[in-house]
Design a protein around this motif. Structure first.
Motif, mmCIF file in Angstrom:
data_model
loop_
_atom_site.group_PDB
_atom_site.id
_atom_site.type_symbol
_atom_site.label_atom_id
_atom_site.label_comp_id
_atom_site.label_asym_id
_atom_site.label_seq_id
_atom_site.Cartn_x
_atom_site.Cartn_y
_atom_site.Cartn_z
ATOM 1 N N GLU A 164 0.822 -1.207 0.000
ATOM 2 C CA GLU A 164 0.000 0.000 0.000
ATOM 3 C C GLU A 164 0.863 1.267 0.000
ATOM 4 N N HIS A 165 2.016 1.181 0.682
ATOM 5 C CA HIS A 165 2.909 2.345 0.731
ATOM 6 C C HIS A 165 3.651 2.541 -0.598
ATOM 7 N N VAL A 166 3.883 1.476 -1.307
ATOM 8 C CA VAL A 166 4.609 1.563 -2.584
ATOM 9 C C VAL A 166 3.757 2.227 -3.654
ATOM 10 N N VAL A 167 2.483 1.847 -3.743
ATOM 11 C CA VAL A 167 1.601 2.355 -4.802
ATOM 12 C C VAL A 167 1.440 3.871 -4.666
ATOM 13 N N GLY A 168 1.662 4.569 -5.791
ATOM 14 C CA GLY A 168 1.539 6.017 -5.813
ATOM 15 C C GLY A 168 2.839 6.756 -5.598
ATOM 16 N N ARG A 169 3.945 6.011 -5.366
ATOM 17 C CA ARG A 169 5.244 6.646 -5.130
ATOM 18 C C ARG A 169 6.246 6.195 -6.181
ATOM 19 N N THR A 170 7.299 7.003 -6.329
ATOM 20 C CA THR A 170 8.393 6.664 -7.241
ATOM 21 C C THR A 170 9.495 5.948 -6.468
ATOM 22 N N ASP A 171 10.485 5.429 -7.225
ATOM 23 C CA ASP A 171 11.627 4.790 -6.553
ATOM 24 C C ASP A 171 12.381 5.793 -5.672
ATOM 25 N N THR A 172 12.461 7.032 -6.139
ATOM 26 C CA THR A 172 13.144 8.068 -5.349
ATOM 27 C C THR A 172 12.415 8.310 -4.028
ATOM 28 N N ASP A 173 11.093 8.400 -4.106
ATOM 29 C CA ASP A 173 10.310 8.608 -2.873
ATOM 30 C C ASP A 173 10.528 7.447 -1.904
ATOM 31 N N LEU A 174 10.511 6.238 -2.414
ATOM 32 C CA LEU A 174 10.667 5.063 -1.565
ATOM 33 C C LEU A 174 12.073 4.984 -0.959
ATOM 34 N N ALA A 175 13.075 5.368 -1.788
ATOM 35 C CA ALA A 175 14.454 5.344 -1.267
ATOM 36 C C ALA A 175 14.637 6.352 -0.148
ATOM 37 N N ARG A 176 14.046 7.538 -0.303
ATOM 38 C CA ARG A 176 14.127 8.556 0.754
ATOM 39 C C ARG A 176 13.434 8.071 2.033
ATOM 40 N N SER A 177 12.276 7.445 1.845
ATOM 41 C CA SER A 177 11.580 6.930 3.020
ATOM 42 C C SER A 177 12.399 5.879 3.729
ATOM 43 N N GLN A 178 13.085 5.028 2.936
ATOM 44 C CA GLN A 178 13.899 3.967 3.526
ATOM 45 C C GLN A 178 15.099 4.557 4.279
ATOM 46 N N GLU A 179 15.681 5.630 3.704
ATOM 47 C CA GLU A 179 16.814 6.278 4.358
ATOM 48 C C GLU A 179 16.379 6.953 5.657
#
Length: 337
Positions: free
Chosen positions: A319-334
């Motif tokens: 659910e968190h992945v849908v609607g985001r880009t790889d950049t957004d997800l990488a920032r969230s992970q960092e």
């Protein structure tokens, strides 16, 4: 000559008698016609009654030579008064008819508005509610705004078993019936595919012809309409009354048939929606079992679809992945790190 004159006089007197009786009959018919005596009809009946009396007085006074001249003058004045009264009655009657026509037009316009509001409410419910039970409750609430539908139910037939079930049943007296294969009013509409307004007389006639089984006493009127899906009868929507003061007629039947078409569309749409949800859930289960990355992105690189393997790559949920880009997800992970 005297004989011919006497014959002519007798004929005229006979015609006046016939006219007087005819006016009396017309006055009675006008007064007794209809359920409600209006002012215009009352005045018209009175005028015709007085005109009938006028004709009969002429016949009865024939031969009163001593006062013939004065009587003729009196009757002429009476005729003028009666004609004036009759003219007034016709004007009032016409105005009353126009008022009733406008009132009926107003009632029909308000009813059309109510029906349109009911249809709109049903279509809105398809989008607003999540499942069929909620949809049925919403339909029942909307239906009560346009019909005496306190007692309302939806019956659906299982195409495989032929059993008729009642997913929604609201009634003041009757309990929810079990799934069945019977010969009741519901099954009659399922067989014929036609709406049915069943008054007590109609119910007795259907039972006498063997079309239905004996109906439980206590019901006054029953109104059912078929629910169609792609031209096939899938069920029945019905309302019924238990109070003799609450009756259903042709106007309610026609309105209910229209609303039943909206109900059919709503059920079909909600069924398709539920089938799509179930299909998506099964697809999700299959995708999540695959250890490889399965995903889809839009033109801006945002995920519109992803399986569990992609979510685990970023240590998050699908659910968190849908609607985001790889950049957004990488920032969230960092940020989490």
């Amino acid at each position: 000559a005297a004989g011919r004159g006497g014959h002519t006089t007798g004929t005229l007197l006979g015609l006046r008698v016939v006219g007087g009786v005819s006016y009396l009959a017309a006055a009675s018919a006008i007064v007794l016609w209809g359920r409600r005596l209006t002012l215009g009809r009352g005045l018209a009946g009175l005028a015709l009654f007085l005109y009938a009396i006028d004709q009969l007085v002429v016949v009865l006074s024939f031969g009163w030579r001593a006062s013939q001249q004065r009587l003729v003058a009196l009757l002429m004045s009476f005729d003028v008064m009666v004609v004036a009264l009759l003219g007034l009655a016709l004007v009032v009657w016409l105005l009353e008819g126009e008022r009733e026509r406008l009132e009926r037009a107003g009632v029909l316009a308000r009813r059309r508005e109510s029906v349109q509001a009911c249809a709109y409410a049903i279509s809105e419910a398809v989008r607003a509610v999540r499942d069929l039970p909620q949809l049925y409750r919403s339909i029942h609430e909307s239906l009560q705004a346009v019909l005496p539908a306190r007692n309302f139910y939806v019956a659906l037939r299982d195409p495989a078993s032929g059993l008729v079930s009642f997913p929604y049943f609201a009634d003041e007296h009757d309990p929810i019936p079990p799934a069945r294969q019977g010969r009741g009013l519901t099954e009659y509409v399922l067989r014929t595919g036609r709406p049915l307004l069943a008054t007590p007389e109609v119910i007795e006639d259907l039972h006498a012809r063997g079309e239905i089984e004996r109906v439980v006493r206590g019901r006054v009127d029953w109104l059912g309409a078929p629910l169609l899906e792609r031209g096939q009868v899938i069920g029945v929507a019905a309302i019924q009354t238990h109070d003799p003061a609450v009756r259903l007629g042709p106007a309610e039947r026609d309105l209910f048939v229209f609303v039943a078409a909206q109900i059919s569309s709503a059920i079909e749409a909600k069924r398709a929606e539920e089938a799509l949800r179930q299909s998506e859930a099964r697809l999700r289960q299959v995708m999540d079992l695959v250890p490889h990355f399965i995903f889809a992105k839009d033109s801006e690189g945002r995920y519109v679809l992803a399986n569990r393997a992609v979510a685990e790559l970023y240590s998050t949920t699908v659910e968190h992945v849908v609607g985001r880009t790889d950049t957004d997800l990488a920032r969230s992970q960092e940020a989490v790190s």
